[in-house]
Scaffold this active site. Structure first.
Site, short mmCIF file in Angstrom:
data_model
loop_
_atom_site.label_atom_id
_atom_site.label_comp_id
_atom_site.label_asym_id
_atom_site.label_seq_id
_atom_site.Cartn_x
_atom_site.Cartn_y
_atom_site.Cartn_z
N CYS A 122 41.70 21.42 26.32
CA CYS A 122 40.89 20.24 26.06
C CYS A 122 40.11 20.60 27.23
CB CYS A 122 41.44 18.62 26.24
SG CYS A 122 40.65 17.53 25.80
N HIS A 222 45.34 18.89 22.11
CA HIS A 222 46.66 18.84 23.33
C HIS A 222 47.76 19.18 23.11
CE1 HIS A 222 44.40 16.12 26.64
NE2 HIS A 222 43.64 15.99 26.06
N GLU A 224 50.98 19.78 24.79
CA GLU A 224 51.27 18.98 25.23
C GLU A 224 51.66 17.99 24.71
OE1 GLU A 224 48.24 16.57 26.71
OE2 GLU A 224 48.97 18.99 25.96
#
Length: 258
Positions: A122, A222, A224
């Site tokens: 990001c 994202h 994660e």
């Protein structure tokens, strides 16, 4: 550099992955004060990929740790100061975080010098792009006419991304991926050496890679985060595969330097 198990104080075979952290005022338990913090999803993703996360505070001195790391993750976060890429500040651009900007530019510069794998997430893709001379679009809704990449503060938008065959992201995730995004800015002019390897349907650049490097990847989403909600049964994409690819690249590099 020795083998991955040769350095004291680290688990054999587990690469050390530096992850940049926020410097923010925060409240927890009975305390409210300045903190260095990071969503737990980042270290959890590194652990699951087989690495050991090392949190890097927003201080330029943190760049001294890069020589001891096997890979670097530039985490998400607030907007980059437009002064960094020679632009006037848009009214929608958030307040600057000069300490974090300086730290992450220093960390990235050193990581590129020593040649460790890098994953920009990001904000991280934007750091990568601007550090290499690129620019940003400061408020995508003005250009796109929708808020699909950042529907509500604190809520991720679901975005379909087409990935370039033969790219690192394609190798890790396949031809198309449904991802979670939370960004109101995006890449404009590309930095030197970067190529686009992922695009949203509206033309927003969602992934880039640095040519001539084994693994320097930026994604606007994202990775994660958990499996994207709403994906069809059997096709849900856990794109923490990017963290696995990062750790694998770190291990490959380590073997080459044994």
């Amino acid at each position: 550099m020795g083998s991955s198990g040769s350095r004291p104080g680290r688990a054999p075979g587990r690469p050390l992955v530096g992850v940049t952290a926020y410097g923010e005022r925060a409240s927890y338990l009975v305390w409210e004060h300045d903190t260095v913090l990071l969503p737990r999803t980042y270290p959890d993703a590194v652990f699951r990929a087989g690495g050991v996360p090392v949190l890097l505070p927003p201080r330029t001195e943190a760049a001294d740790a890069v020589d001891r790391l096997d890979a670097l993750v530039l985490a998400g976060g607030p907007d980059i100061d437009p002064d960094r890429y020679g632009a006037e500040r848009d009214p929608h651009t958030g307040p600057p975080r000069p300490e974090r900007d300086a730290a992450e530019y220093a960390l990235l510069r050193r990581a590129l010098e020593v040649g460790i794998p890098v994953l920009g997430v990001c904000r991280g893709i934007q750091v990568l792009n601007t550090a290499l001379g690129g620019t940003l679009r400061q408020h995508l809704p003005d250009a796109l006419g929708h808020t699909g990449h950042n529907p509500t503060p604190g809520v991720f938008g679901t975005v379909d991304v087409a990935l370039e065959p033969g790219s690192r992201v394609h190798g890790a995730l396949g031809e198309r991926v449904r991802v979670q995004c939370h960004h109101h800015q995006g890449l404009d002019r590309l930095g030197d050496g970067l190529v686009v390897t992922g695009l949203a349907a509206d033309g927003t650049i969602e992934a880039v890679e640095l040519t001539g490097r084994e693994f320097v990847v930026g994604v606007q989403w994202h990775p994660e985060q958990d499996v994207v909600p709403g994906a069809a049964p059997g096709t849900a994409q856990d794109d923490r595969g990017l963290f696995a690819a990062l750790v694998a690249a770190a291990r490959d590099r380590e073997r080459e330097h044994v």
